[in-house]
Design an enzyme around this catalytic site. Structure first.
Site, PDB file in Angstrom:
ATOM      1  CE1 TYR A 148      -3.822   2.334   0.554  1.00 59.41           C
ATOM      2  CE2 TYR A 148      -2.550   3.218   2.387  1.00 59.41           C
ATOM      3  CZ  TYR A 148      -3.624   3.304   1.521  1.00 59.41           C
ATOM      4  OH  TYR A 148      -4.488   4.363   1.607  1.00 59.41           O
ATOM      5  CE  LYS A 152      -3.547   5.181  -1.708  1.00 62.17           C
ATOM      6  NZ  LYS A 152      -4.602   5.827  -2.521  1.00 62.17           N
TER       7      LYS A 152
END
Length: 246
Positions: A148, A152
């Site tokens: 994740y 990002k």
């Protein structure tokens, strides 16, 4: 008030839903796109806003996003604002991450962002805005797992690489990077009341953020008052990231 044409990708739930509903309430024409057709349809029906228009899309699919952009062009002609809020995560330790988890996370959080800007930028009018819903995890490397945070972080780099090219058309692009926002994703990462209370103690401002907090940031960056803000990352975390331990 100037009515704006706005596209929210990943807008059927969580932060994206709040942004879509708030813009629609203000009277703008809002296209809300999401992969979950049932949730999307229910959201639009429950909202009561005639200016909230649903579009089904798989943000991780090149062809699906290209088709969405074509449909938006037919329906609205052009866009004033593009918000990319699609995002997924699954709490998995680094050594336990399999290819499917890594690939799916990148496909939605990063590839889909690229597809969306690529296909929607041609229908953004000069002076338009692109807002990416990122995450403070890309700064800290924590929360949601390495897959994740990496996805990002890639969004940060993509945004910065577009600053010069988009600036030529007076299109500003920025990232809003929330941390600890009340959402289904937060509930999945911190499922117990004890874990939530422990997390709250780490936030100097003393509370979790809300989807409404994120909307206000998006609204500012896409308004005339925020047009000179370009290529920036706005961290919304209540001071947690840079708090000092006494």
């Amino acid at each position: 008030m100037t009515v704006k044409n706005i596209l929210i990708i990943g807008g059927a739930s969580g932060i994206g839903k709040e942004i879509a509903l708030r813009f629609a309430k203000e009277g703008h024409q809002v296209a809300v796109a999401d992969i979950n057709k049932q949730t999307l349809t229910q959201m639009v029906m429950d909202s009561g806003h005639h200016n909230l228009v649903p579009f089904e899309v798989d943000a991780s699919c090149w062809e699906s996003v290209a088709s969405l952009a074509n449909e938006i062009k037919k329906r609205f002609g052009f866009l004033h604002i593009l918000v990319y809020s699609a995002g997924i995560t699954k709490s998995v330790k680094f050594l336990d991450i399999d290819w499917a988890t890594w690939n799916k996370t990148m496909a939605v959080n990063l590839h889909g962002l690229f597809y969306s800007i690529k296909f929607c930028q041609p229908i953004l009018e000069q002076g338009g805005s692109i807002i990416i819903i990122g995450s403070g995890s890309a700064i800290t490397g924590t929360g949601g797992g390495i897959h994740y945070a990496a996805s990002k972080g890639g969004a940060f780099g993509l945004m910065r690489s577009l600053v010069t090219e988009l600036g030529k058309n007076n299109i500003n692009i920025n990232v809003v990077a929330p941390r600890v926002i009340e959402s289904d994703m937060l509930k999945s990462l911190y499922p117990t009341e004890q874990s939530k209370q422990s997390l709250t103690k780490e936030i100097p401002i003393g509370r979790f953020g809300t989807p409404s907090d994120v909307f206000h940031a998006v609204n500012y960056l896409s308004s005339a008052k925020g047009k000179y803000v370009h290529g920036q990352i706005l961290l919304l975390d209540g001071g947690r990231t840079y708090k000092q331990s006494l």
